[in-house]
Design a protein around this motif. Structure first.
Motif, PDB file in Angstrom:
ATOM      1  N   LEU A  50      35.347  47.373  31.907  1.00  0.00           N
ATOM      2  CA  LEU A  50      35.743  48.033  33.159  1.00  0.00           C
ATOM      3  C   LEU A  50      36.431  49.369  32.894  1.00  0.00           C
ATOM      4  N   SER A  51      37.204  49.431  31.787  1.00  0.00           N
ATOM      5  CA  SER A  51      37.841  50.702  31.436  1.00  0.00           C
ATOM      6  C   SER A  51      36.770  51.765  31.202  1.00  0.00           C
ATOM      7  N   ILE A  54      35.353  52.700  34.527  1.00  0.00           N
ATOM      8  CA  ILE A  54      36.248  53.633  35.228  1.00  0.00           C
ATOM      9  C   ILE A  54      36.026  55.050  34.683  1.00  0.00           C
ATOM     10  N   LEU A  63      34.470  57.912  41.270  1.00  0.00           N
ATOM     11  CA  LEU A  63      35.545  56.911  41.220  1.00  0.00           C
ATOM     12  C   LEU A  63      36.239  56.745  42.576  1.00  0.00           C
ATOM     13  N   ASP A  64      36.387  57.886  43.335  1.00  0.00           N
ATOM     14  CA  ASP A  64      37.043  57.793  44.640  1.00  0.00           C
ATOM     15  C   ASP A  64      36.265  56.867  45.561  1.00  0.00           C
ATOM     16  N   GLY A  67      35.637  53.053  43.425  1.00  0.00           N
ATOM     17  CA  GLY A  67      36.778  52.505  42.675  1.00  0.00           C
ATOM     18  C   GLY A  67      37.217  51.141  43.180  1.00  0.00           C
ATOM     19  N   TRP A  68      37.151  50.941  44.495  1.00  0.00           N
ATOM     20  CA  TRP A  68      37.611  49.673  45.075  1.00  0.00           C
ATOM     21  C   TRP A  68      36.858  48.465  44.531  1.00  0.00           C
ATOM     22  N   ILE A  70      35.811  48.040  41.556  1.00  0.00           N
ATOM     23  CA  ILE A  70      36.417  47.664  40.267  1.00  0.00           C
ATOM     24  C   ILE A  70      37.684  46.835  40.490  1.00  0.00           C
ATOM     25  N   LEU A  71      38.362  47.090  41.584  1.00  0.00           N
ATOM     26  CA  LEU A  71      39.601  46.345  41.864  1.00  0.00           C
ATOM     27  C   LEU A  71      39.361  44.854  42.174  1.00  0.00           C
ATOM     28  N   ILE A  72      38.090  44.497  42.374  1.00  0.00           N
ATOM     29  CA  ILE A  72      37.776  43.055  42.572  1.00  0.00           C
ATOM     30  C   ILE A  72      38.059  42.291  41.268  1.00  0.00           C
ATOM     31  N   TYR A  73      37.815  42.958  40.159  1.00  0.00           N
ATOM     32  CA  TYR A  73      37.939  42.275  38.846  1.00  0.00           C
ATOM     33  C   TYR A  73      39.329  41.682  38.603  1.00  0.00           C
ATOM     34  N   PRO A  74      40.441  42.441  38.761  1.00  0.00           N
ATOM     35  CA  PRO A  74      41.751  41.819  38.498  1.00  0.00           C
ATOM     36  C   PRO A  74      42.035  40.640  39.408  1.00  0.00           C
ATOM     37  N   PHE A  75      41.498  40.687  40.619  1.00  0.00           N
ATOM     38  CA  PHE A  75      41.720  39.564  41.531  1.00  0.00           C
ATOM     39  C   PHE A  75      41.029  38.298  41.004  1.00  0.00           C
ATOM     40  N   GLY A  78      42.477  37.354  37.580  1.00  0.00           N
ATOM     41  CA  GLY A  78      43.811  36.772  37.740  1.00  0.00           C
ATOM     42  C   GLY A  78      43.730  35.329  38.179  1.00  0.00           C
ATOM     43  N   LEU A  79      42.824  35.044  39.150  1.00  0.00           N
ATOM     44  CA  LEU A  79      42.656  33.660  39.634  1.00  0.00           C
ATOM     45  C   LEU A  79      42.188  32.746  38.507  1.00  0.00           C
TER      46      LEU A  79
ATOM     47  N   GLY B  10      44.456  41.692  43.527  1.00  0.00           N
ATOM     48  CA  GLY B  10      44.218  41.842  42.074  1.00  0.00           C
ATOM     49  C   GLY B  10      45.517  42.008  41.318  1.00  0.00           C
ATOM     50  N   THR B  13      47.667  38.676  41.562  1.00  0.00           N
ATOM     51  CA  THR B  13      47.220  37.554  40.696  1.00  0.00           C
ATOM     52  C   THR B  13      47.421  37.888  39.229  1.00  0.00           C
TER      53      THR B  13
END
Lengths: 95, 645
Positions: A50-51, A54, A63-64, A67-68, A70-75, A78-79, B10, B13
């Motif tokens: 992902l880096s 980005i 990216l503008d 970009g959102w 990519i923000l699905i990944y941490p969610f 994290g789960l 994100g 979590t």
């Protein structure tokens, strides 16, 4: 103007992540419950990819706009991480 | 809108994950590495969100830097995991011990040791010989099947595959047994090609390459991974590198337990499992009184592992004297011996200790150090009879040699004195024979002349006196002859002249003159002689034998009595019996009947030599003589002679 620096940091980061993944892979045969270490490894690989993603999006100037996504990944990551830690602790307690 | 939602979810979590990492059973170092890496990952996502919102390039630069920092801590975490897996001692003590597959670490450590040994061996050893050792071990321990690669290295994957789904504890035990045979076996092969010393040096080099800590972990876990080489190295390392004074104490301390191991291990290997268990229990109880022995480990097969105990001794404070170590080792031995003795028996126990103990201990005993006192202290606690020889040996070689020399000199002196005395006795007897018999011959001649009245007429009373003197003279000559015969027979100066004889003829010739005496004494003399085969013997001696026995019977049989002479074949022997109805012999006297000068009845004439001469003659002919008798009922003297073809 930061592009060469950004490319440099991400590239070094990528090398380091590959190195750490190799170490974990080598250590896997000594470790019990190796299947719990696999998502951790994938998490590292995913993060690094992902880096790179980005970086490419930034260089392409998109990216503008995307970009959102990519923000699905941490969610999701994290789960999965929370669930893996829960399972891991339960397994260790049982053993 | 979507950006805000995913950013909050994100980052939220990921932060929770970052926090939860602290609850994993990992060392604080590893936990910090992982959580720092995760923290910077969270920062990456925050910076991405800020960039999307603001569009400023600087946030992308910060994002790249955070990615880099996160990767650094990620790499450190990976390295730490591998490091911990390879330095099992620390990891197994830490909170992550539940994560480790101990048997894999054991295998890896063993494999590394063995591979380094193999590395050196392939240069000088025949590959076939190495393969032979592997095949031999694989026969006993199937987990080693196919474990030698074409590059002459241990294939750990193959071993793990052979272990299959075996439980971890069981796998550990299997690996331990297999490699404890394989690795020392390989070093032994190396020793046969080079030398024992070079093999030991090689073992030391391999240990230092693998890492003392890893080896010690193995040592603590499985005892002695390199078998006897570990023990030798331990001895060298601990004993020789200690400074003077302390070294002396160190040697004495370890020596005490070396004795314990060398003496006990071969015995325990003969014992049943129950006995080993009983010994373990006894030692456990002894720990209360002697905590020093806590490091003694006895395996089910009787192997005694003292590596932990040695380490404990090494750490002992100076005030813990040699005596206290010796006292602990002797106490341990004293509790073990009775149980072992019960199981394997005293004779086996003694045999094993005699075979194994002495030479081994002497080999290991440092010459410059006087361990005599130490050893005697230890042996004091051993059961009586177990190490008597060793105790004596340790009285010091010089003292022993001196004692042997002294005793030999004493014996030589006594022997030469006895020889001189024997010679003197013979000379005395010869002289006596001559000095006594010569005047007796003259007296006898003159008596005969007097009896035949050639020296002038004599009265009837004088004639009777001459007859009596003549009879007594004859008896005196007989006694002198018997004493001389006995002496000559005993000294071997009269050798039997063996020739084929008919014993019947000899008996007959001896009995005939006796018939007249029997008539005079009104004794019934009968004979029952079967047909006998010829025998080999000395005619004069056998005549003397039969004559003595019959003469003896006449002496003790009263008028009206009966003497019977029987001779018959009994298997491959001839049995001759002389029975009389005389006074008989008391039970207590029977064993003394054939001893020199023994007389049952002192009033009966004779020197008490007859039966003794009989015994010598019979034994010289390879036979046996004896007597059966009941007091007042009579006696039966018998002898057997072998029929020689």
């Amino acid at each position: 103007m930061f592009e060469p620096l950004i490319i440099l940091f991400v590239s070094f980061g990528l090398v380091l992540v590959i190195y750490s993944i190799l170490n974990v892979f080598k250590a896997l045969k000594f470790l019990r419950f190796p299947k719990y270490f696999v998502p951790i490894g994938f998490g590292f690989i995913g993060g690094t990819m992902l880096s790179l993603g980005i970086l490419f999006l930034y260089l392409a100037g998109a990216l503008d706009e995307y970009g959102w996504i990519i923000l699905i990944y941490p969610f999701v990551g994290g789960l999965v991480g929370i669930y893996a830690i829960y399972l891991f602790r339960r397994k260790l307690r049982a053993s | 809108m979507l950006v805000d939602l995913f950013a909050i979810l994100g980052i939220g979590t990921m932060s929770i994950t970052c926090f939860l990492v602290h609850y994993l059973p990992l060392s604080s170092k590893l936990r910090n590495y992982i959580s720092t890496s995760a923290l910077f990952a969270v920062i990456v996502w925050i910076l991405l969100y800020v960039f999307i919102k603001t569009g400023q390039d600087v946030f992308i630069l910060a994002l790249a830097m955070s990615t880099f920092i996160s990767s650094i801590f990620g790499a450190l975490s990976g390295r730490e995991i591998l490091k911990m897996a390879r330095t099992p001692k620390s990891m197994l003590r830490g909170p992550e011990k539940t994560l480790i597959k101990k048997h894999v670490i054991l295998l890896e450590t063993y494999a590394e040791l063995t591979n380094r040994i193999l590395d050196r061996m392939v240069l000088i050893c025949d590959i076939k010989a190495i393969k032979k050792i592997f095949d031999g071990c694989a026969k006993d321990y199937p987990i080693l099947k196919g474990s030698l690669s074409n590059e002459n290295m241990i294939k750990t994957d193959a071993v793990l595959k052979n272990l299959g789904g075996t439980r971890e504890e069981e796998s550990e035990s299997k690996l331990l047994k297999a490699f404890s045979t394989l690795t020392p076996g390989l070093i032994d092969l190396y020793a046969t090609i080079t030398s024992h010393d070079r093999a030991t040096e090689m073992a030391a080099a391999v240990i230092s390459e693998v890492g003392i800590k890893r080896h010690d972990w193995l040592l603590g876990r499985v005892g002695v991974p390199l078998g006897k080489y570990d023990e030798i190295l331990y001895e060298r390392g601990v004993l020789l590198h200690l400074p003077n004074g302390i070294a002396t104490h160190g040697k004495a301390k370890t020596f005490a337990f070396m004795v314990f191991k060398d003496l006990l291990e071969p015995l325990l290997k003969q014992c049943k499992f129950g006995t080993i268990e009983a010994i373990r229990n006894r030692l456990r109880k002894l720990i209360e009184r002697k905590p020093m022995i806590i490091g003694i480990k006895i395996a089910d097969d009787g192997t005694v592992d003292l590596s932990k105990l040695y380490m404990g001794i090494e750490r002992l404070p100076a005030e813990k004297s040699v005596e206290s170590v010796i006292s602990a080792s002797t106490a341990a031995m004293s509790v073990c011996f009775p149980v072992i003795q019960k199981d394997i028996g005293f004779s086996l126990m003694k045999r094993i200790t005699e075979n194994t103990f002495h030479s081994k201990i002497l080999e290991k005993m440092p010459k410059e150090f006087d361990l005599l006192a130490t050893f005697l202290e230890i042996t004091k606690a051993m059961p009586e009879g177990v190490l008597e020889k060793e105790k004596l040996a340790f009285l010091s070689k010089e003292e022993l040699e001196w004692r042997v020399k002294e005793r030999t000199a004493e014996l030589k002196k006594a022997y030469s004195e006895l020889k001189a005395l024997d010679r003197m006795k013979d000379e005395f007897l010869d002289m006596t024979s001559h000095e006594l018999k010569t005047p007796l011959t003259s007296i006898n001649s003159f008596l005969q002349l007097m009896g035949s009245e050639k020296l002038g007429k004599i009265t009837k009373k004088q004639s009777n006196a001459v007859k009596t003197i003549s009879q007594e003279l004859k008896r005196l000559r007989g006694s002198i002859d018997k004493i001389l015969d006995t002496s000559r027979l005993e000294s071997g100066r009269i050798k039997p002249e063996m020739k084929n004889l008919q014993l019947t003829d000899i008996i007959q010739k001896t009995i005939n003159p006796m018939k007249l005496v029997a008539e005079q004494k009104r004794i019934i003399l009968t004979q029952k002689i079967s047909k006998l085969p010829s025998i080999k013997g000395d005619e004069w001696q056998l005549t003397e034998l039969i004559n003595n026995l019959i003469d003896n019977a006449f002496k003790f049989t009263p008028e009206g009595g009966k003497i019977t002479i029987e001779a018959k074949r009994k298997r491959n022997k001839i049995l001759v019996e002389v029975k009389d109805t005389g006074i008989g012999i008391a039970k207590k006297d029977i064993p003394k009947m054939f001893t020199k000068f023994f007389k049952v009845e002192h009033s009966v004439p004779g020197a008490g030599m007859g039966l003794h001469i009989c015994k010598i003659i019979v034994e010289a002919h390879g036979g046996r003589i004896g007597v059966k008798s009941r007091l007042g009922k009579g006696s039966t003297f018998f002898f057997t002679l072998p029929i020689k073809k």
